[in-house]
Write a protein that holds these residues in place. Structure first.
Motif, PDB file in Angstrom:
ATOM      1  N   ASN A 113      34.925  51.304  42.460  1.00 59.22           N
ATOM      2  CA  ASN A 113      33.792  50.855  43.268  1.00 59.22           C
ATOM      3  C   ASN A 113      32.510  51.616  42.937  1.00 59.22           C
ATOM      4  OD1 ASN A 113      34.926  48.805  44.891  1.00 59.22           O
ATOM      5  ND2 ASN A 113      35.859  50.312  46.245  1.00 59.22           N
ATOM      6  N   LYS A 114      32.649  52.893  42.603  1.00 58.15           N
ATOM      7  CA  LYS A 114      31.466  53.760  42.474  1.00 58.15           C
ATOM      8  C   LYS A 114      31.065  54.066  41.032  1.00 58.15           C
ATOM      9  CE  LYS A 114      32.349  56.105  46.888  1.00 58.15           C
ATOM     10  NZ  LYS A 114      32.622  57.419  47.526  1.00 58.15           N
ATOM     11  N   ASP A 115      32.022  54.014  40.121  1.00 56.57           N
ATOM     12  CA  ASP A 115      31.748  54.482  38.757  1.00 56.57           C
ATOM     13  C   ASP A 115      31.405  53.369  37.777  1.00 56.57           C
ATOM     14  OD1 ASP A 115      32.205  57.038  39.612  1.00 56.57           O
ATOM     15  OD2 ASP A 115      34.302  57.088  38.973  1.00 56.57           O
ATOM     16  N   PHE A 116      31.396  52.129  38.263  1.00 57.24           N
ATOM     17  CA  PHE A 116      31.117  50.992  37.375  1.00 57.24           C
ATOM     18  C   PHE A 116      30.139  50.016  38.009  1.00 57.24           C
ATOM     19  CE2 PHE A 116      35.318  52.389  35.947  1.00 57.24           C
ATOM     20  CZ  PHE A 116      35.117  52.439  34.579  1.00 57.24           C
ATOM     21  N   ILE A 117      29.445  49.310  37.153  1.00 54.34           N
ATOM     22  CA  ILE A 117      28.733  48.090  37.532  1.00 54.34           C
ATOM     23  C   ILE A 117      29.576  46.938  37.002  1.00 54.34           C
ATOM     24  CG2 ILE A 117      26.666  46.695  37.208  1.00 54.34           C
ATOM     25  CD1 ILE A 117      25.115  49.305  36.790  1.00 54.34           C
ATOM     26  N   HIS A 118      30.043  46.093  37.884  1.00 54.66           N
ATOM     27  CA  HIS A 118      30.894  44.969  37.472  1.00 54.66           C
ATOM     28  C   HIS A 118      29.999  43.773  37.156  1.00 54.66           C
ATOM     29  CE1 HIS A 118      34.329  47.378  38.378  1.00 54.66           C
ATOM     30  NE2 HIS A 118      33.885  47.606  39.600  1.00 54.66           N
ATOM     31  N   ILE A 119      30.020  43.367  35.908  1.00 55.29           N
ATOM     32  CA  ILE A 119      29.033  42.417  35.388  1.00 55.29           C
ATOM     33  C   ILE A 119      29.451  40.964  35.605  1.00 55.29           C
ATOM     34  CG2 ILE A 119      27.845  41.628  33.302  1.00 55.29           C
ATOM     35  CD1 ILE A 119      28.206  44.552  32.257  1.00 55.29           C
ATOM     36  N   SER A 120      30.676  40.627  35.200  1.00 56.19           N
ATOM     37  CA  SER A 120      31.113  39.229  35.306  1.00 56.19           C
ATOM     38  C   SER A 120      32.630  39.158  35.228  1.00 56.19           C
ATOM     39  CB  SER A 120      30.504  38.394  34.172  1.00 56.19           C
ATOM     40  OG  SER A 120      30.958  37.056  34.208  1.00 56.19           O
ATOM     41  N   GLU A 121      33.233  38.435  36.153  1.00 51.66           N
ATOM     42  CA  GLU A 121      34.665  38.157  36.059  1.00 51.66           C
ATOM     43  C   GLU A 121      34.843  36.989  35.104  1.00 51.66           C
ATOM     44  OE1 GLU A 121      38.553  36.900  38.768  1.00 51.66           O
ATOM     45  OE2 GLU A 121      36.578  36.964  39.694  1.00 51.66           O
ATOM     46  N   LEU A 122      35.625  37.205  34.059  1.00 52.78           N
ATOM     47  CA  LEU A 122      35.807  36.162  33.052  1.00 52.78           C
ATOM     48  C   LEU A 122      36.772  35.081  33.520  1.00 52.78           C
ATOM     49  CD1 LEU A 122      35.675  34.824  30.292  1.00 52.78           C
ATOM     50  CD2 LEU A 122      37.338  36.504  29.473  1.00 52.78           C
ATOM     51  N   ALA A 123      37.999  35.482  33.847  1.00 53.44           N
ATOM     52  CA  ALA A 123      39.030  34.473  34.113  1.00 53.44           C
ATOM     53  C   ALA A 123      40.132  35.064  34.973  1.00 53.44           C
ATOM     54  CB  ALA A 123      39.608  33.962  32.793  1.00 53.44           C
ATOM     55  N   ALA A 124      40.924  34.177  35.542  1.00 53.88           N
ATOM     56  CA  ALA A 124      42.066  34.582  36.357  1.00 53.88           C
ATOM     57  C   ALA A 124      43.220  33.634  36.103  1.00 53.88           C
ATOM     58  CB  ALA A 124      41.702  34.580  37.842  1.00 53.88           C
ATOM     59  N   GLY A 125      44.420  34.165  36.196  1.00 55.68           N
ATOM     60  CA  GLY A 125      45.617  33.347  36.036  1.00 55.68           C
ATOM     61  C   GLY A 125      46.678  33.798  37.014  1.00 55.68           C
ATOM     62  N   PRO A 126      47.539  32.899  37.444  1.00 57.24           N
ATOM     63  CA  PRO A 126      48.532  33.268  38.454  1.00 57.24           C
ATOM     64  C   PRO A 126      49.723  33.996  37.866  1.00 57.24           C
ATOM     65  CG  PRO A 126      48.874  31.005  37.794  1.00 57.24           C
ATOM     66  CD  PRO A 126      47.641  31.479  37.064  1.00 57.24           C
ATOM     67  N   ASN A 127      50.464  34.640  38.737  1.00 60.26           N
ATOM     68  CA  ASN A 127      51.818  35.048  38.399  1.00 60.26           C
ATOM     69  C   ASN A 127      52.740  33.865  38.673  1.00 60.26           C
ATOM     70  OD1 ASN A 127      51.987  38.044  37.667  1.00 60.26           O
ATOM     71  ND2 ASN A 127      50.661  38.077  39.471  1.00 60.26           N
ATOM     72  N   VAL A 128      53.844  33.846  37.963  1.00 60.27           N
ATOM     73  CA  VAL A 128      54.841  32.786  38.121  1.00 60.27           C
ATOM     74  C   VAL A 128      56.188  33.430  38.417  1.00 60.27           C
ATOM     75  CG1 VAL A 128      55.927  30.768  37.056  1.00 60.27           C
ATOM     76  CG2 VAL A 128      53.593  31.383  36.432  1.00 60.27           C
ATOM     77  N   LEU A 129      56.866  32.946  39.430  1.00 60.90           N
ATOM     78  CA  LEU A 129      58.226  33.400  39.696  1.00 60.90           C
ATOM     79  C   LEU A 129      59.170  32.581  38.827  1.00 60.90           C
ATOM     80  CD1 LEU A 129      60.371  35.009  41.244  1.00 60.90           C
ATOM     81  CD2 LEU A 129      60.282  33.244  43.032  1.00 60.90           C
ATOM     82  N   VAL A 130      59.846  33.269  37.914  1.00 63.34           N
ATOM     83  CA  VAL A 130      60.803  32.594  37.033  1.00 63.34           C
ATOM     84  C   VAL A 130      62.200  33.152  37.278  1.00 63.34           C
ATOM     85  CG1 VAL A 130      59.164  31.991  35.219  1.00 63.34           C
ATOM     86  CG2 VAL A 130      60.274  34.225  35.156  1.00 63.34           C
ATOM     87  N   VAL A 131      63.183  32.292  37.102  1.00 66.14           N
ATOM     88  CA  VAL A 131      64.576  32.710  37.213  1.00 66.14           C
ATOM     89  C   VAL A 131      65.349  32.154  36.024  1.00 66.14           C
ATOM     90  CG1 VAL A 131      64.604  32.871  39.731  1.00 66.14           C
ATOM     91  CG2 VAL A 131      65.160  30.692  38.637  1.00 66.14           C
TER      92      VAL A 131
END
Length: 323
Positions: A113-131
């Motif tokens: 929170n304090k040591d960075f400037i967060h410029i842009s979130e590129l992408a996100a992907g889910p986790n998948v429950l696999v069996v």
């Protein structure tokens, strides 16, 4: 004498300010390093290289990936936090090294929170429950019913302090499940053991597991995104399966050391938005199950803070202590 010294200092300041402003305006005028705090070849490395390629095209200077793996991303992230705040050392930030770590480590070497400037979130992907296909549950609802009927008997692969780890803990808390985590040093050996039916299942990233699901070697039961993922159109979300509001995604973005001048941050933010608005680039990423965001700095900054608070609470509630 004092007056002369004052005038000299004022003249030096007046000269330096335009030079600093000019440097910000000319940015970048030499190659820029993006620290990827993980080894080459993984999803984070791929994301870092996509960002480097996109920014190079937009800003007409080389952006070069520098892999600094170790300690779950903490080593490279710490190096980025301590780098000069001049825009020439950036960070591929992500859920593990910029959010989850704050839950598992009371005093990490940096404060996201304090040591960075967060410029842009590129992408996100889910986790998948696999069996493994041999596991009796064919759907997520059947999985929940089986685990509740067999407390303590479902063993899952667990890479400590990973997104899959905290996602599993989150599900255990909201669904009241008794499951046993089997620690692994990496996702690949854990996944191999699920394929070999040494353990019945695990949560893992959607892009990593997709070839196994497509080949019929694993069964996907649920995804953790807000909406269904295009790689798994027939696989329901946790939220639509009886647990409203449940989301847990792996994300990556671009950050810079605190103190990086605003004109540079603004230029990088605009370049990220432009680079990842390209339909061809977006299609390539979406084909691997990622939702492309290319967000702006205020939104990404708030998101990181929310993720830190959220996963710290999950870890604290679970009472997890890592050796």
């Amino acid at each position: 004498m004092k007056k002369r010294n004052f005038l000299a200092a004022a003249l030096a300041l007046a000269t330096a300010l335009p030079m600093a402003a000019q440097a910000d305006t000319d940015y970048p005028n030499k190659p820029v390093k993006i620290i990827v705090p993980f080894p080459a070849g993984g999803t984070s490395d791929i994301m870092g290289r996509l960002i480097a390629e996109g920014l190079s095209k937009q800003l007409k200077q080389p952006f070069v990936v520098d892999n600094k793996g170790g300690a779950g991303g903490a080593i490279g992230t710490d190096q980025a936090a301590k780098a000069p705040a001049d825009g020439y050392t950036l960070l591929l930030s992500g859920i593990g090294s910029n959010a989850i770590i704050h839950g598992f480590t009371p005093k990490p070497p940096y404060d996201s929170n304090k040591d960075f400037i967060h410029i842009s979130e590129l992408a996100a992907g889910p986790n998948v429950l696999v069996v493994n296909p041999e596991f009796p549950a064919k759907t997520f609802k059947e999985f929940i019913a089986w685990v509740k009927a067999n407390p303590g008997k479902f063993s899952y692969g667990q890479v400590n302090a990973s997104s899959g780890h905290v996602t599993t803990e989150y599900l255990k808390q909201v669904a009241g499940l008794d499951m046993v985590g089997i620690p692994y040093k990496g996702g690949a050996p854990a996944l191999n053991d699920v394929v070999a039916n040494q353990i019945p299942g695990m949560f893992t990233n959607q892009d990593v597991v997709q070839p196994f699901v497509k080949a019929g070697k694993l069964r996907a039961l649920v995804v953790t995104s807000e909406k269904r993922n295009p790689l798994y159109p027939d696989v329901p979300t946790v939220a639509e399966s009886g647990y409203p509001g449940f989301t847990a995604v792996s994300w990556t973005g671009l950050s810079a050391p605190k103190g990086t001048p605003k004109p540079i941050v603004d230029k990088l933010e605009a370049a990220m938005v432009a680079a990842f608005s390209d339909p061809a680039v977006r299609a390539k990423m979406e084909a691997n199950g990622f939702v492309v965001l290319a967000s702006k700095s205020p939104d990404f900054t708030k998101f990181v803070a929310d993720e830190i608070a959220r996963w710290s609470k999950v870890v604290q509630t679970a009472g997890i202590k890592l050796d």
